[in-house]
Design a protein around this motif. Structure first.
Motif, PDB file in Angstrom:
ATOM      1  N   GLY B 121       4.038  -5.249  -1.439  1.00  0.00           N
ATOM      2  CA  GLY B 121       3.851  -6.274  -0.412  1.00  0.00           C
ATOM      3  C   GLY B 121       3.341  -5.649   0.860  1.00  0.00           C
ATOM      4  N   GLY B 122       2.732  -6.462   1.695  1.00  0.00           N
ATOM      5  CA  GLY B 122       2.246  -5.957   2.975  1.00  0.00           C
ATOM      6  C   GLY B 122       1.794  -7.085   3.867  1.00  0.00           C
ATOM      7  N   GLN B 123       1.758  -6.798   5.151  1.00  0.00           N
ATOM      8  CA  GLN B 123       1.352  -7.798   6.128  1.00  0.00           C
ATOM      9  C   GLN B 123       0.659  -7.109   7.295  1.00  0.00           C
ATOM     10  OE1 GLN B 123       4.546 -10.047   8.070  1.00  0.00           O
ATOM     11  NE2 GLN B 123       3.341 -11.903   7.736  1.00  0.00           N
ATOM     12  N   VAL B 124      -0.430  -7.685   7.750  1.00  0.00           N
ATOM     13  CA  VAL B 124      -1.161  -7.141   8.899  1.00  0.00           C
ATOM     14  C   VAL B 124      -0.341  -7.343  10.165  1.00  0.00           C
ATOM     15  CG1 VAL B 124      -3.237  -7.372  10.317  1.00  0.00           C
ATOM     16  CG2 VAL B 124      -3.397  -7.552   7.813  1.00  0.00           C
ATOM     17  N   THR B 125      -0.151  -6.259  10.912  1.00  0.00           N
ATOM     18  CA  THR B 125       0.626  -6.356  12.148  1.00  0.00           C
ATOM     19  C   THR B 125      -0.208  -6.086  13.399  1.00  0.00           C
ATOM     20  OG1 THR B 125       1.310  -4.044  11.951  1.00  0.00           O
ATOM     21  CG2 THR B 125       2.794  -5.704  11.013  1.00  0.00           C
ATOM     22  N   GLU B 126      -1.356  -5.433  13.241  1.00  0.00           N
ATOM     23  CA  GLU B 126      -2.182  -5.109  14.405  1.00  0.00           C
ATOM     24  C   GLU B 126      -3.614  -4.854  13.941  1.00  0.00           C
ATOM     25  OE1 GLU B 126      -0.583  -1.903  16.727  1.00  0.00           O
ATOM     26  OE2 GLU B 126      -2.438  -1.643  17.865  1.00  0.00           O
ATOM     27  N   ILE B 127      -4.560  -5.277  14.756  1.00  0.00           N
ATOM     28  CA  ILE B 127      -5.981  -5.035  14.456  1.00  0.00           C
ATOM     29  C   ILE B 127      -6.631  -4.473  15.703  1.00  0.00           C
ATOM     30  CG2 ILE B 127      -8.172  -6.071  13.739  1.00  0.00           C
ATOM     31  CD1 ILE B 127      -6.470  -8.402  12.567  1.00  0.00           C
ATOM     32  N   SER B 128      -7.345  -3.377  15.538  1.00  0.00           N
ATOM     33  CA  SER B 128      -8.068  -2.826  16.677  1.00  0.00           C
ATOM     34  C   SER B 128      -9.484  -2.473  16.242  1.00  0.00           C
ATOM     35  CB  SER B 128      -7.349  -1.596  17.234  1.00  0.00           C
ATOM     36  OG  SER B 128      -7.273  -0.599  16.245  1.00  0.00           O
ATOM     37  N   GLY B 129     -10.378  -2.431  17.203  1.00  0.00           N
ATOM     38  CA  GLY B 129     -11.762  -2.109  16.895  1.00  0.00           C
ATOM     39  C   GLY B 129     -12.030  -0.634  17.135  1.00  0.00           C
ATOM     40  N   ASP B 130     -12.970  -0.101  16.395  1.00  0.00           N
ATOM     41  CA  ASP B 130     -13.335   1.297  16.548  1.00  0.00           C
ATOM     42  C   ASP B 130     -14.816   1.376  16.181  1.00  0.00           C
ATOM     43  OD1 ASP B 130     -13.694   3.973  16.551  1.00  0.00           O
ATOM     44  OD2 ASP B 130     -12.330   4.399  14.894  1.00  0.00           O
ATOM     45  N   GLY B 131     -15.695   1.075  17.149  1.00  0.00           N
ATOM     46  CA  GLY B 131     -17.106   0.987  16.833  1.00  0.00           C
ATOM     47  C   GLY B 131     -17.344  -0.180  15.900  1.00  0.00           C
ATOM     48  N   GLN B 132     -18.018   0.099  14.795  1.00  0.00           N
ATOM     49  CA  GLN B 132     -18.263  -0.977  13.832  1.00  0.00           C
ATOM     50  C   GLN B 132     -17.112  -1.159  12.866  1.00  0.00           C
ATOM     51  OE1 GLN B 132     -21.994  -1.072  11.751  1.00  0.00           O
ATOM     52  NE2 GLN B 132     -22.539  -2.635  13.256  1.00  0.00           N
ATOM     53  N   ASP B 133     -16.195  -0.197  12.842  1.00  0.00           N
ATOM     54  CA  ASP B 133     -15.060  -0.309  11.928  1.00  0.00           C
ATOM     55  C   ASP B 133     -13.930  -1.093  12.579  1.00  0.00           C
ATOM     56  OD1 ASP B 133     -16.565   1.337  10.355  1.00  0.00           O
ATOM     57  OD2 ASP B 133     -15.389   3.143  10.790  1.00  0.00           O
ATOM     58  N   GLN B 134     -13.059  -1.593  11.747  1.00  0.00           N
ATOM     59  CA  GLN B 134     -11.830  -2.187  12.245  1.00  0.00           C
ATOM     60  C   GLN B 134     -10.661  -1.408  11.662  1.00  0.00           C
ATOM     61  OE1 GLN B 134     -12.887  -6.399  11.370  1.00  0.00           O
ATOM     62  NE2 GLN B 134     -12.292  -6.668  13.503  1.00  0.00           N
ATOM     63  N   VAL B 135      -9.692  -1.130  12.517  1.00  0.00           N
ATOM     64  CA  VAL B 135      -8.534  -0.349  12.111  1.00  0.00           C
ATOM     65  C   VAL B 135      -7.337  -1.290  12.082  1.00  0.00           C
ATOM     66  CG1 VAL B 135      -7.067   1.620  12.644  1.00  0.00           C
ATOM     67  CG2 VAL B 135      -9.538   1.730  13.105  1.00  0.00           C
ATOM     68  N   VAL B 136      -6.735  -1.402  10.930  1.00  0.00           N
ATOM     69  CA  VAL B 136      -5.689  -2.394  10.702  1.00  0.00           C
ATOM     70  C   VAL B 136      -4.367  -1.687  10.423  1.00  0.00           C
ATOM     71  CG1 VAL B 136      -4.978  -4.333   9.254  1.00  0.00           C
ATOM     72  CG2 VAL B 136      -7.405  -3.958   9.729  1.00  0.00           C
ATOM     73  N   THR B 137      -3.350  -2.054  11.170  1.00  0.00           N
ATOM     74  CA  THR B 137      -2.007  -1.548  10.905  1.00  0.00           C
ATOM     75  C   THR B 137      -1.240  -2.614  10.129  1.00  0.00           C
ATOM     76  OG1 THR B 137      -2.068  -0.287  12.962  1.00  0.00           O
ATOM     77  CG2 THR B 137       0.094  -0.622  11.956  1.00  0.00           C
ATOM     78  N   CYS B 138      -0.510  -2.166   9.120  1.00  0.00           N
ATOM     79  CA  CYS B 138       0.212  -3.099   8.240  1.00  0.00           C
ATOM     80  C   CYS B 138       1.656  -2.643   8.063  1.00  0.00           C
ATOM     81  CB  CYS B 138      -0.394  -3.124   6.839  1.00  0.00           C
ATOM     82  SG  CYS B 138      -2.167  -3.273   6.763  1.00  0.00           S
ATOM     83  N   SER B 139       2.542  -3.589   7.885  1.00  0.00           N
ATOM     84  CA  SER B 139       3.843  -3.256   7.314  1.00  0.00           C
ATOM     85  C   SER B 139       3.679  -3.325   5.800  1.00  0.00           C
ATOM     86  CB  SER B 139       4.922  -4.231   7.788  1.00  0.00           C
ATOM     87  OG  SER B 139       4.570  -5.553   7.439  1.00  0.00           O
ATOM     88  N   VAL B 140       4.347  -2.414   5.099  1.00  0.00           N
ATOM     89  CA  VAL B 140       4.212  -2.368   3.634  1.00  0.00           C
ATOM     90  C   VAL B 140       5.582  -2.197   2.994  1.00  0.00           C
ATOM     91  CG1 VAL B 140       1.853  -1.453   3.643  1.00  0.00           C
ATOM     92  CG2 VAL B 140       3.790   0.133   3.681  1.00  0.00           C
ATOM     93  N   TRP B 141       5.678  -2.586   1.742  1.00  0.00           N
ATOM     94  CA  TRP B 141       6.942  -2.427   1.039  1.00  0.00           C
ATOM     95  C   TRP B 141       6.724  -2.489  -0.467  1.00  0.00           C
ATOM     96  CZ3 TRP B 141       5.745  -6.655   4.156  1.00  0.00           C
ATOM     97  CH2 TRP B 141       5.534  -7.866   3.507  1.00  0.00           C
ATOM     98  N   LEU B 142       7.749  -2.106  -1.195  1.00  0.00           N
ATOM     99  CA  LEU B 142       7.768  -2.248  -2.655  1.00  0.00           C
ATOM    100  C   LEU B 142       9.122  -2.828  -3.027  1.00  0.00           C
ATOM    101  CD1 LEU B 142       6.221  -1.596  -5.356  1.00  0.00           C
ATOM    102  CD2 LEU B 142       7.619   0.472  -5.468  1.00  0.00           C
ATOM    103  N   ASP B 143       9.101  -3.937  -3.767  1.00  0.00           N
ATOM    104  CA  ASP B 143      10.331  -4.589  -4.207  1.00  0.00           C
ATOM    105  C   ASP B 143      10.502  -4.423  -5.705  1.00  0.00           C
ATOM    106  OD1 ASP B 143      10.984  -5.398  -1.671  1.00  0.00           O
ATOM    107  OD2 ASP B 143      10.134  -7.403  -1.885  1.00  0.00           O
ATOM    108  N   ARG B 144      11.744  -4.416  -6.125  1.00  0.00           N
ATOM    109  CA  ARG B 144      12.087  -4.222  -7.534  1.00  0.00           C
ATOM    110  C   ARG B 144      12.891  -5.413  -8.033  1.00  0.00           C
ATOM    111  NH1 ARG B 144      16.479   0.311  -8.233  1.00  0.00           N
ATOM    112  NH2 ARG B 144      17.521  -1.227  -6.949  1.00  0.00           N
ATOM    113  N   GLY B 145      12.601  -5.825  -9.256  1.00  0.00           N
ATOM    114  CA  GLY B 145      13.419  -6.855  -9.885  1.00  0.00           C
ATOM    115  C   GLY B 145      12.917  -8.251  -9.595  1.00  0.00           C
ATOM    116  N   PRO B 146      13.213  -9.148 -10.498  1.00  0.00           N
ATOM    117  CA  PRO B 146      12.759 -10.521 -10.299  1.00  0.00           C
ATOM    118  C   PRO B 146      13.755 -11.363  -9.504  1.00  0.00           C
ATOM    119  CG  PRO B 146      13.761 -10.285 -12.458  1.00  0.00           C
ATOM    120  CD  PRO B 146      13.865  -8.940 -11.786  1.00  0.00           C
ATOM    121  N   GLY B 147      13.233 -12.408  -8.925  1.00  0.00           N
ATOM    122  CA  GLY B 147      14.058 -13.471  -8.329  1.00  0.00           C
ATOM    123  C   GLY B 147      15.113 -12.983  -7.372  1.00  0.00           C
ATOM    124  N   HIS B 148      16.321 -13.494  -7.571  1.00  0.00           N
ATOM    125  CA  HIS B 148      17.407 -13.223  -6.627  1.00  0.00           C
ATOM    126  C   HIS B 148      17.930 -11.789  -6.720  1.00  0.00           C
ATOM    127  CE1 HIS B 148      17.439 -17.344  -5.374  1.00  0.00           C
ATOM    128  NE2 HIS B 148      17.660 -17.767  -6.598  1.00  0.00           N
TER     129      HIS B 148
END
Lengths: 163, 167
Positions: B121-148
């Protein structure tokens, strides 16, 4: 580096006070090592993470792999420095990688390392120590390609032995 | 591996390094989700391979007899780096370029055993410009198991460079 022991076996190695460990280890530099990213290992490591390998760009995990495999201490020696062993159940706590550029398949990296922090903490199941090891990877041009910070967890389920 | 296990097919979909698929254009706004990768049953074969690559002698990754002796479940324990690798693969697939991940920091919270289902899983938390590129900071995670029963195996942040103007 994963927990390999149950509660009874954790803590078999006598360990020093945190003051002694800090004095002994913080600032210690590892012997300089190196790591060559072979084509077959680049392929196998990427495949092991379940992605199709790229022929030229190493998987981003290779900063970690190059650091841990190329550093001047092996893991057993690192554990010994912390008054621990694999029988004590040391764990991998945190990993940080800062890359200046993607690593390339076929390149050789020079690996430098330094112990940058040692602290003792109290958790819900008992005391543990954290060791932070910072590794630098430099390319054949001498420029830094990546900095890798590993934080290892050493369970200390019993009192220190003293020095 | 000569044969690709059927259970990892979903993890390989959208693989930008294969050159066979077109990655989806990242939706660039804070709060956007990084498309998840799912592994319905973590296979044991890659753990053995990674043990060799990492020169990791710990038998908990490949020897079920050693696990039995330690009174642990007789299912090999995946290497932490493999778990990180799944998350990095989700970012690379999203960015569409094998060298897009510039930095990451993760904390390991739990083990993944052979046969476990994991989802990135992941979610964008910040976007910044760097010339023509865009630099994106994300929160990320890995979950185990189904459902509850799902729990978090690792979590952290990552920085990804998206080449060229987008969004």
């Amino acid at each position: 580096m994963d927990p390999t022991t149950d509660g009874e076996r954790v803590g078999v190695t006598p360990f020093a006070s945190i003051e002694s460990l800090r004095e002994r280890l913080i600032g210690v530099r590892l012997p300089v090592g190196s790591y060559h990213i072979t084509a077959h290992e680049a392929w196998l490591a990427a495949d092991a993470t379940l992605v199709t390998p790229h022929p030229e760009i190493a998987h981003p995990l290779f900063a970690y792999i190059a650091g841990i495999c190329g550093m001047g201490w092996d893991l057993d020696h690192l554990f010994t420095q912390m008054d621990s062993s694999s029988q004590d159940g040391p764990m991998f706590g945190e990993l940080s990688v800062e890359q200046q550029r993607p690593l390339r398949v076929g390149e050789t990296l020079v690996v430098t390392g330094e112990v940058t922090e040692v602290v003792r903490k109290q958790g819900s199941v008992g005391q543990f120590d954290l060791m932070t090891l910072t590794l630098g990877l430099s390319g054949e041009d001498g420029e830094v390609a990546a900095v890798v910070t590993n934080r290892f967890v050493f369970p200390r389920w019993r009192s220190p032995s003293g020095d | 591996m000569a044969t690709e296990p059927s259970e990892v097919a979903s993890a390989r979909q959208g693989d930008p390094t294969s050159g066979l698929s077109q990655p989806a254009s990242p939706r660039l706004e804070v709060g956007a989700a990084i498309p998840a990768l799912e592994i319905s049953a973590v296979p044991t074969g890659p753990m053995k391979v990674m043990a060799l690559v990492l020169r990791d002698p710990n038998p908990i990754h490949f020897d079920t007899e050693s696990l039995r002796r330690l009174d642990l479940p007789e299912r090999p324990i995946n290497q932490g780096p493999n778990n990180v690798g799944y998350v990095l693969n989700s970012l690379t697939a999203w960015a569409g370029e094998p060298g897009a991940v510039e930095a990451f920091h993760v904390r390991f919270l739990a083990n993944v055993l052979a046969g476990d289902r994991v989802v990135t899983g992941g979610q964008v938390t910040e976007i910044s410009g760097d010339g023509q590129d865009q630099v994106v900071t994300c929160s990320v995670w890995l979950d185990r198991g189904p459902g509850h029963d799902q729990d978090r195996v690792l979590e952290g942040t990552a920085r990804v460079r998206l080449r060229g103007a987008r969004g």
